[in-house]
Design an enzyme around this catalytic site. Structure first.
Site, PDB file in Angstrom:
ATOM      1  N   ARG A   2     -11.889  19.383 -24.030  1.00 37.27           N
ATOM      2  CA  ARG A   2     -13.317  19.689 -23.882  1.00 37.27           C
ATOM      3  C   ARG A   2     -14.194  18.654 -24.537  1.00 37.27           C
ATOM      4  O   ARG A   2     -15.402  18.850 -24.609  1.00 37.27           O
ATOM      5  CB  ARG A   2     -13.658  20.989 -24.594  1.00 37.27           C
ATOM      6  CG  ARG A   2     -13.220  22.184 -23.887  1.00 37.27           C
ATOM      7  CD  ARG A   2     -13.310  23.303 -24.777  1.00 37.27           C
ATOM      8  NE  ARG A   2     -14.255  24.322 -24.535  1.00 37.27           N
ATOM      9  CZ  ARG A   2     -13.878  25.511 -24.149  1.00 37.27           C
ATOM     10  NH1 ARG A   2     -12.657  25.743 -23.776  1.00 37.27           N
ATOM     11  NH2 ARG A   2     -14.743  26.463 -24.098  1.00 37.27           N
ATOM     12  N   ARG A  18     -22.905  28.042 -26.054  1.00 38.70           N
ATOM     13  CA  ARG A  18     -21.702  27.572 -25.343  1.00 38.70           C
ATOM     14  C   ARG A  18     -22.089  26.697 -24.149  1.00 38.70           C
ATOM     15  O   ARG A  18     -21.451  25.684 -23.879  1.00 38.70           O
ATOM     16  CB  ARG A  18     -20.870  28.771 -24.877  1.00 38.70           C
ATOM     17  CG  ARG A  18     -20.139  29.443 -26.022  1.00 38.70           C
ATOM     18  CD  ARG A  18     -19.669  30.826 -25.651  1.00 38.70           C
ATOM     19  NE  ARG A  18     -18.638  30.825 -24.642  1.00 38.70           N
ATOM     20  CZ  ARG A  18     -18.322  31.897 -23.911  1.00 38.70           C
ATOM     21  NH1 ARG A  18     -18.986  33.034 -24.084  1.00 38.70           N
ATOM     22  NH2 ARG A  18     -17.358  31.828 -23.028  1.00 38.70           N
TER      23      ARG A  18
HETATM   24  P1  AP5 Z   1     -12.572  29.769 -23.979  1.00 39.16           P
HETATM   25  O1  AP5 Z   1     -11.877  31.065 -24.104  1.00 39.16           O
HETATM   26  O2  AP5 Z   1     -11.853  28.614 -23.392  1.00 39.16           O
HETATM   27  O3  AP5 Z   1     -13.935  30.031 -23.232  1.00 39.16           O
HETATM   28  P2  AP5 Z   1     -14.707  29.214 -22.095  1.00 39.16           P
HETATM   29  O4  AP5 Z   1     -14.269  27.872 -21.704  1.00 39.16           O
HETATM   30  O5  AP5 Z   1     -16.100  29.327 -22.563  1.00 39.16           O
HETATM   31  O6  AP5 Z   1     -14.334  29.879 -20.839  1.00 39.16           O
HETATM   32  P3  AP5 Z   1     -14.308  31.375 -20.608  1.00 39.16           P
HETATM   33  O7  AP5 Z   1     -12.999  31.952 -21.060  1.00 39.16           O
HETATM   34  O8  AP5 Z   1     -15.544  32.001 -21.187  1.00 39.16           O
HETATM   35  O9  AP5 Z   1     -14.502  31.422 -19.024  1.00 39.16           O
HETATM   36  P4  AP5 Z   1     -13.503  31.166 -17.819  1.00 39.16           P
HETATM   37  O10 AP5 Z   1     -13.912  29.940 -17.096  1.00 39.16           O
HETATM   38  O11 AP5 Z   1     -12.082  31.277 -18.247  1.00 39.16           O
HETATM   39  O12 AP5 Z   1     -13.922  32.386 -16.920  1.00 39.16           O
HETATM   40  P5  AP5 Z   1     -13.150  33.769 -16.593  1.00 39.16           P
HETATM   41  O13 AP5 Z   1     -12.010  33.495 -15.686  1.00 39.16           O
HETATM   42  O14 AP5 Z   1     -12.884  34.542 -17.846  1.00 39.16           O
HETATM   43  O15 AP5 Z   1     -13.107  29.292 -25.398  1.00 39.16           O
HETATM   44  C1  AP5 Z   1     -13.742  30.186 -26.285  1.00 39.16           C
HETATM   45  C2  AP5 Z   1     -14.116  29.431 -27.552  1.00 39.16           C
HETATM   46  O16 AP5 Z   1     -12.928  28.909 -28.208  1.00 39.16           O
HETATM   47  C3  AP5 Z   1     -15.017  28.193 -27.361  1.00 39.16           C
HETATM   48  O17 AP5 Z   1     -16.376  28.527 -27.299  1.00 39.16           O
HETATM   49  C4  AP5 Z   1     -14.665  27.371 -28.605  1.00 39.16           C
HETATM   50  O18 AP5 Z   1     -15.294  27.878 -29.733  1.00 39.16           O
HETATM   51  C5  AP5 Z   1     -13.162  27.614 -28.751  1.00 39.16           C
HETATM   52  N1  AP5 Z   1     -12.356  26.621 -28.021  1.00 39.16           N
HETATM   53  C6  AP5 Z   1     -11.486  26.882 -27.004  1.00 39.16           C
HETATM   54  N2  AP5 Z   1     -10.922  25.736 -26.574  1.00 39.16           N
HETATM   55  C7  AP5 Z   1     -11.461  24.740 -27.327  1.00 39.16           C
HETATM   56  C8  AP5 Z   1     -11.309  23.334 -27.332  1.00 39.16           C
HETATM   57  N3  AP5 Z   1     -10.483  22.708 -26.469  1.00 39.16           N
HETATM   58  N4  AP5 Z   1     -12.022  22.611 -28.224  1.00 39.16           N
HETATM   59  C9  AP5 Z   1     -12.850  23.205 -29.104  1.00 39.16           C
HETATM   60  N5  AP5 Z   1     -13.048  24.542 -29.146  1.00 39.16           N
HETATM   61  C10 AP5 Z   1     -12.368  25.301 -28.256  1.00 39.16           C
HETATM   62  O19 AP5 Z   1     -14.291  34.497 -15.731  1.00 39.16           O
HETATM   63  C11 AP5 Z   1     -15.496  34.921 -16.337  1.00 39.16           C
HETATM   64  C12 AP5 Z   1     -15.973  36.231 -15.670  1.00 39.16           C
HETATM   65  O20 AP5 Z   1     -16.309  35.954 -14.307  1.00 39.16           O
HETATM   66  C13 AP5 Z   1     -14.910  37.337 -15.634  1.00 39.16           C
HETATM   67  O21 AP5 Z   1     -15.533  38.579 -15.831  1.00 39.16           O
HETATM   68  C14 AP5 Z   1     -14.318  37.253 -14.208  1.00 39.16           C
HETATM   69  O22 AP5 Z   1     -13.866  38.509 -13.750  1.00 39.16           O
HETATM   70  C15 AP5 Z   1     -15.519  36.752 -13.408  1.00 39.16           C
HETATM   71  N6  AP5 Z   1     -15.115  35.855 -12.320  1.00 39.16           N
HETATM   72  C16 AP5 Z   1     -14.145  34.912 -12.341  1.00 39.16           C
HETATM   73  N7  AP5 Z   1     -14.084  34.259 -11.171  1.00 39.16           N
HETATM   74  C17 AP5 Z   1     -15.069  34.815 -10.383  1.00 39.16           C
HETATM   75  C18 AP5 Z   1     -15.513  34.550  -9.053  1.00 39.16           C
HETATM   76  N8  AP5 Z   1     -14.947  33.601  -8.281  1.00 39.16           N
HETATM   77  N9  AP5 Z   1     -16.529  35.293  -8.574  1.00 39.16           N
HETATM   78  C19 AP5 Z   1     -17.119  36.246  -9.329  1.00 39.16           C
HETATM   79  N10 AP5 Z   1     -16.729  36.542 -10.598  1.00 39.16           N
HETATM   80  C20 AP5 Z   1     -15.710  35.825 -11.130  1.00 39.16           C
END
Ligand code: AP5
Length: 218
Positions: free
Chosen positions: A94, A176
């Protein structure tokens, strides 16, 4: 789908773009290891390990955890036996230092196969994050409107209760998104220059995104 069995992929995109939802599904379908740095950090926080204790304040504030902590954690994880052949990195790298550290850690014979960018407009990301609910036991990802469970707050897969992530509050989401724009979005140019970047329109129903991903990863 056989080609993906030996692939090493990065899923890149804003918070809530659907990386975790699709990574779980593709990894299961293709027998790949799903390596989510967010899930790994949340497990460390829950176990109150030294890493988890350091990471928690950053995560709750919506900030990225410092590179040195993350890089060591990922290096150790991709050296594990189940990640020898094929993996999906979900949420890593990231930052540019993380991307460079990953390049240095991979041999030429086992370098990255694909970097897939999940394109979703920011206003859509906000609604996905505020409505997300996650199973406290099996980690299944739900959404109160887009992908609801049959019984409110009960996981359809395993029957456990659902929780809302502490960083899915509006204040943390704003931070974020800002961290994504400043620190992660520059990776698009980095991987484009390495001829590895493929883009998917992830603002479509999950099944459509999944089918297209399978094609992209061939
Ligand atoms: P992390 O858990 O990686 O969070 P993120 O990247 O912010 O991504 P999310 O998990 O929030 O979203 P996602 O893209 O996976 O979406 P999801 O499939 O869940 O990181 C959390 C924290 O950890 C960071 O803020 C940081 O502090 C730390 N961190 C982690 N990695 C790091 C790194 N490499 N370096 C530094 N810090 C780090 O989907 C979201 C929602 O949308 C769900 O409800 C789902 O049901 C819905 N959804 C999914 N797809 C669709 C679709 N096609 N249509 C409609 N709804 C959908």
């Amino acid at each position: 789908m056989n080609a993906a069995l030996t692939a090493r992929c990065v899923f890149l995109g804003g918070p809530g773009a659907g990386k975790g939802t699709q990574a779980k599904r593709v990894a299961e379908a293709a027998g790949m290891a799903h390596i989510s740095t967010g899930d790994m950090l949340r497990a460390q926080v829950a176990r109150q390990t030294p890493l988890g204790t350091k990471a928690k304040a950053f995560m709750d504030a919506g900030k990225l955890v410092p590179d040195d902590l993350i890089i060591e954690m990922v290096k150790a994880r991709i050296a594990e036996p189940d990640a020898k052949a094929a993996w999906i990195l979900d949420g890593f790298p990231r930052t540019l230092p993380q991307a460079k550290a990953l390049d240095q850690n991979l041999s030429k014979a086992a370098s990255l196969s694909h970097v897939i960018y999940f394109a979703v407009p920011e206003n859509v990301l906000f609604g996905r994050l505020t409505g997300r609910r996650t199973c406290s036991k099996c980690g299944a990802i739900w959404h109160i409107e887009n992908n609801p469970t049959k019984v409110s707050d009960v996981c359809d897969r395993c029957g456990a209760g659902l929780v809302q992530r502490s960083d899915d509050r509006p204040e943390a989401i704003g931070k974020r998104l800002e961290e994504y724009r400043t620190l992660t979005a520059p990776l698009l140019a980095y991987y484009r220059a390495h001829n590895l970047l493929r883009e998917i329109d992830a603002n479509r129903p999950p099944d459509v995104v999944f089918q297209e991903l399978l094609k992209l990863m061939q």
